[in-house]
Design a protein around this motif. Sequence first.
Motif, PDB file in Angstrom:
ATOM      1  N   LEU A  26      54.561 -54.320 -42.956  1.00  0.00           N
ATOM      2  CA  LEU A  26      54.122 -53.656 -44.193  1.00  0.00           C
ATOM      3  C   LEU A  26      53.001 -54.446 -44.859  1.00  0.00           C
ATOM      4  O   LEU A  26      52.059 -53.878 -45.401  1.00  0.00           O
ATOM      5  CB  LEU A  26      55.311 -53.498 -45.155  1.00  0.00           C
ATOM      6  CG  LEU A  26      56.385 -52.495 -44.720  1.00  0.00           C
ATOM      7  CD1 LEU A  26      57.578 -52.551 -45.663  1.00  0.00           C
ATOM      8  CD2 LEU A  26      55.829 -51.070 -44.675  1.00  0.00           C
ATOM      9  N   PHE A  29      49.629 -53.695 -43.412  1.00  0.00           N
ATOM     10  CA  PHE A  29      49.061 -52.439 -43.939  1.00  0.00           C
ATOM     11  C   PHE A  29      48.557 -52.630 -45.370  1.00  0.00           C
ATOM     12  O   PHE A  29      47.493 -52.141 -45.728  1.00  0.00           O
ATOM     13  CB  PHE A  29      50.094 -51.307 -43.880  1.00  0.00           C
ATOM     14  CG  PHE A  29      50.269 -50.737 -42.504  1.00  0.00           C
ATOM     15  CD1 PHE A  29      49.231 -50.025 -41.892  1.00  0.00           C
ATOM     16  CD2 PHE A  29      51.451 -50.913 -41.804  1.00  0.00           C
ATOM     17  CE1 PHE A  29      49.378 -49.501 -40.608  1.00  0.00           C
ATOM     18  CE2 PHE A  29      51.609 -50.393 -40.524  1.00  0.00           C
ATOM     19  CZ  PHE A  29      50.576 -49.685 -39.928  1.00  0.00           C
ATOM     20  N   GLU A  30      49.341 -53.359 -46.172  1.00  0.00           N
ATOM     21  CA  GLU A  30      48.908 -53.581 -47.565  1.00  0.00           C
ATOM     22  C   GLU A  30      47.631 -54.402 -47.616  1.00  0.00           C
ATOM     23  O   GLU A  30      46.825 -54.264 -48.528  1.00  0.00           O
ATOM     24  CB  GLU A  30      50.013 -54.283 -48.362  1.00  0.00           C
ATOM     25  CG  GLU A  30      51.126 -53.357 -48.806  1.00  0.00           C
ATOM     26  CD  GLU A  30      51.870 -53.888 -50.027  1.00  0.00           C
ATOM     27  OE1 GLU A  30      51.455 -53.588 -51.154  1.00  0.00           O
ATOM     28  OE2 GLU A  30      52.873 -54.611 -49.828  1.00  0.00           O
ATOM     29  N   LEU A  65      59.961 -45.401 -41.940  1.00  0.00           N
ATOM     30  CA  LEU A  65      59.639 -45.663 -43.349  1.00  0.00           C
ATOM     31  C   LEU A  65      58.191 -45.242 -43.647  1.00  0.00           C
ATOM     32  O   LEU A  65      57.915 -44.626 -44.683  1.00  0.00           O
ATOM     33  CB  LEU A  65      59.840 -47.155 -43.662  1.00  0.00           C
ATOM     34  CG  LEU A  65      59.498 -47.615 -45.078  1.00  0.00           C
ATOM     35  CD1 LEU A  65      60.378 -46.915 -46.114  1.00  0.00           C
ATOM     36  CD2 LEU A  65      59.658 -49.126 -45.220  1.00  0.00           C
ATOM     37  N   GLU A  68      58.044 -41.662 -44.154  1.00  0.00           N
ATOM     38  CA  GLU A  68      58.623 -41.272 -45.445  1.00  0.00           C
ATOM     39  C   GLU A  68      57.666 -41.512 -46.600  1.00  0.00           C
ATOM     40  O   GLU A  68      57.611 -40.727 -47.546  1.00  0.00           O
ATOM     41  CB  GLU A  68      59.928 -42.049 -45.706  1.00  0.00           C
ATOM     42  CG  GLU A  68      61.106 -41.550 -44.892  1.00  0.00           C
ATOM     43  CD  GLU A  68      62.346 -42.421 -45.087  1.00  0.00           C
ATOM     44  OE1 GLU A  68      62.415 -43.167 -46.076  1.00  0.00           O
ATOM     45  OE2 GLU A  68      63.230 -42.362 -44.226  1.00  0.00           O
ATOM     46  N   ILE A  69      56.919 -42.626 -46.535  1.00  0.00           N
ATOM     47  CA  ILE A  69      56.067 -42.949 -47.683  1.00  0.00           C
ATOM     48  C   ILE A  69      54.663 -42.377 -47.537  1.00  0.00           C
ATOM     49  O   ILE A  69      53.820 -42.576 -48.402  1.00  0.00           O
ATOM     50  CB  ILE A  69      56.008 -44.476 -47.941  1.00  0.00           C
ATOM     51  CG1 ILE A  69      55.413 -45.227 -46.752  1.00  0.00           C
ATOM     52  CG2 ILE A  69      57.391 -44.998 -48.274  1.00  0.00           C
ATOM     53  CD1 ILE A  69      55.301 -46.734 -46.989  1.00  0.00           C
ATOM     54  N   GLY A  70      54.428 -41.658 -46.437  1.00  0.00           N
ATOM     55  CA  GLY A  70      53.175 -40.918 -46.318  1.00  0.00           C
ATOM     56  C   GLY A  70      52.045 -41.603 -45.588  1.00  0.00           C
ATOM     57  O   GLY A  70      50.965 -41.024 -45.434  1.00  0.00           O
ATOM     58  N   LEU A  71      52.249 -42.844 -45.149  1.00  0.00           N
ATOM     59  CA  LEU A  71      51.168 -43.519 -44.416  1.00  0.00           C
ATOM     60  C   LEU A  71      51.154 -43.069 -42.961  1.00  0.00           C
ATOM     61  O   LEU A  71      50.109 -43.046 -42.315  1.00  0.00           O
ATOM     62  CB  LEU A  71      51.335 -45.047 -44.513  1.00  0.00           C
ATOM     63  CG  LEU A  71      50.163 -45.896 -44.027  1.00  0.00           C
ATOM     64  CD1 LEU A  71      48.884 -45.527 -44.766  1.00  0.00           C
ATOM     65  CD2 LEU A  71      50.451 -47.374 -44.211  1.00  0.00           C
ATOM     66  N   PRO A 107      44.435 -44.525 -45.226  1.00  0.00           N
ATOM     67  CA  PRO A 107      44.133 -43.993 -46.566  1.00  0.00           C
ATOM     68  C   PRO A 107      44.284 -45.045 -47.660  1.00  0.00           C
ATOM     69  O   PRO A 107      43.747 -44.888 -48.746  1.00  0.00           O
ATOM     70  CB  PRO A 107      45.142 -42.856 -46.733  1.00  0.00           C
ATOM     71  CG  PRO A 107      46.145 -43.007 -45.641  1.00  0.00           C
ATOM     72  CD  PRO A 107      45.525 -43.815 -44.556  1.00  0.00           C
ATOM     73  N   LEU A 108      44.977 -46.139 -47.335  1.00  0.00           N
ATOM     74  CA  LEU A 108      45.100 -47.212 -48.323  1.00  0.00           C
ATOM     75  C   LEU A 108      43.754 -47.898 -48.547  1.00  0.00           C
ATOM     76  O   LEU A 108      43.544 -48.560 -49.554  1.00  0.00           O
ATOM     77  CB  LEU A 108      46.121 -48.258 -47.846  1.00  0.00           C
ATOM     78  CG  LEU A 108      47.593 -47.867 -47.887  1.00  0.00           C
ATOM     79  CD1 LEU A 108      48.437 -48.944 -47.235  1.00  0.00           C
ATOM     80  CD2 LEU A 108      48.052 -47.635 -49.316  1.00  0.00           C
TER      81      LEU A 108
ATOM     82  N   SER B  47      57.115 -53.319 -51.332  1.00  0.00           N
ATOM     83  CA  SER B  47      55.936 -53.031 -50.512  1.00  0.00           C
ATOM     84  C   SER B  47      55.807 -51.530 -50.256  1.00  0.00           C
ATOM     85  O   SER B  47      54.724 -50.949 -50.393  1.00  0.00           O
ATOM     86  CB  SER B  47      56.056 -53.797 -49.190  1.00  0.00           C
ATOM     87  OG  SER B  47      54.916 -53.614 -48.404  1.00  0.00           O
ATOM     88  N   MET B  52      53.243 -46.290 -51.221  1.00  0.00           N
ATOM     89  CA  MET B  52      53.457 -44.887 -51.566  1.00  0.00           C
ATOM     90  C   MET B  52      52.614 -44.482 -52.778  1.00  0.00           C
ATOM     91  O   MET B  52      51.935 -43.461 -52.782  1.00  0.00           O
ATOM     92  CB  MET B  52      54.945 -44.720 -51.876  1.00  0.00           C
ATOM     93  CG  MET B  52      55.467 -43.330 -51.772  1.00  0.00           C
ATOM     94  SD  MET B  52      57.257 -43.412 -51.975  1.00  0.00           S
ATOM     95  CE  MET B  52      57.613 -41.693 -51.934  1.00  0.00           C
ATOM     96  N   LEU B  55      48.832 -44.434 -52.150  1.00  0.00           N
ATOM     97  CA  LEU B  55      48.442 -43.222 -51.424  1.00  0.00           C
ATOM     98  C   LEU B  55      48.364 -42.021 -52.363  1.00  0.00           C
ATOM     99  O   LEU B  55      47.605 -41.083 -52.130  1.00  0.00           O
ATOM    100  CB  LEU B  55      49.445 -42.930 -50.295  1.00  0.00           C
ATOM    101  CG  LEU B  55      49.425 -43.892 -49.111  1.00  0.00           C
ATOM    102  CD1 LEU B  55      50.579 -43.597 -48.162  1.00  0.00           C
ATOM    103  CD2 LEU B  55      48.109 -43.830 -48.374  1.00  0.00           C
TER     104      LEU B  55
END
Lengths: 125, 223
Positions: A26, A29-30, A65, A68-71, A107-108, B47, B52, B55
């Motif tokens: 994670l 990605f962040e 996950l 679920e969170i859209g990434l 998209p982040l 995180s 989320m 986005l």
Amino acid sequence: MRIQYSPNIRIVEMTCTGNIDHRVILNAFEEGADGVYVAGCLEGDCHFQKGNFRAKKRVNAVKKLLDEIGLGGDRLEMYNLSAAQGPRFAEIANEMTAKIKALGPSPLNSPAGGCCGCSKEGATN
Amino acid sequence: MIIAQQKPIKEIAAMIADCKKVLLAGCQGCVAVCLAGGDKETEILASALRIMRKLEGNPLEAVTYAATRQCDPEYIVPMDDLVKDVDAVISLACGVGVQYVAERYPDKWVVPALDTKFIGGSTVHGVWEEKCGLCGECILHRTGGICPIIRCSKSILNGPCGGSQYGKCEVSKDVDCAWQLIYDRMKALGRLDKMMEIQMPKDWSKSRDGGPRRAVREDVIIE
């Protein structure tokens, strides 16, 4: 053997994929990675017996996950190869790069997401 | 230990939809052991929520803290400075911890990230099962160390019932009949005669029937 592979891969070395933690993925990605793949030893060849199998479960959990969170879980994959498979390493690097390029930047990293818009790709070994 | 599981992340996100900065408060007690609300789970949730919200174009600042345990007010006090400038606290403790945090910070929006499930233990890593019904007056000495209050689907005290078939409960083929287990164990121990003793009706006022309960030990209360 001088094999070329996509130069956009950033390798993060770990002692064993069994040490892979949801947070490491994670965090990549962040920090701006467009995609992440975990490269573990061949199944059945783990020096610690089950490290790569445990990593596979965690990768699948994080894929779920990310969905679920859209990434999108598609941005994360796990591969298995041995340290002696240089050509396969390059092949995977190119394959994952092509896959992520097809998905587009994370998209982040888009201006709306508040990042610099960079196009990095994190890889864990 | 208390077994809890994380709520769906979308439910948690909905609880703090109008917040810009939140504190995710983990607990290093039971919920850390059952892998629901310890340091690691707290950071993963933080995180995931940050990603989320980014986005959605509505970034969230999420800070984390893991208390030694949230069921003792003294371990919540160190969170005071972190709580000051957040819009909400997401507690990853059991229902007890969430309530103590809410009591400590009366002007803050405190929400639960976990569903508190039951009192139990683990069979293997990653699998937990219910073992205690918190009835308030333990009878395990009469039932071979197997609790019929929680492990019998009907909580009956004079089982097995007619729904017991081949050692399984009629509720599910995956559920052992607690009274079959009790009988088998008492027989193996040579104590079947204990099962013939007449028992007085159970005093359910010591359980939830008596309302919220308190436990007091005068000798350890610090004045």
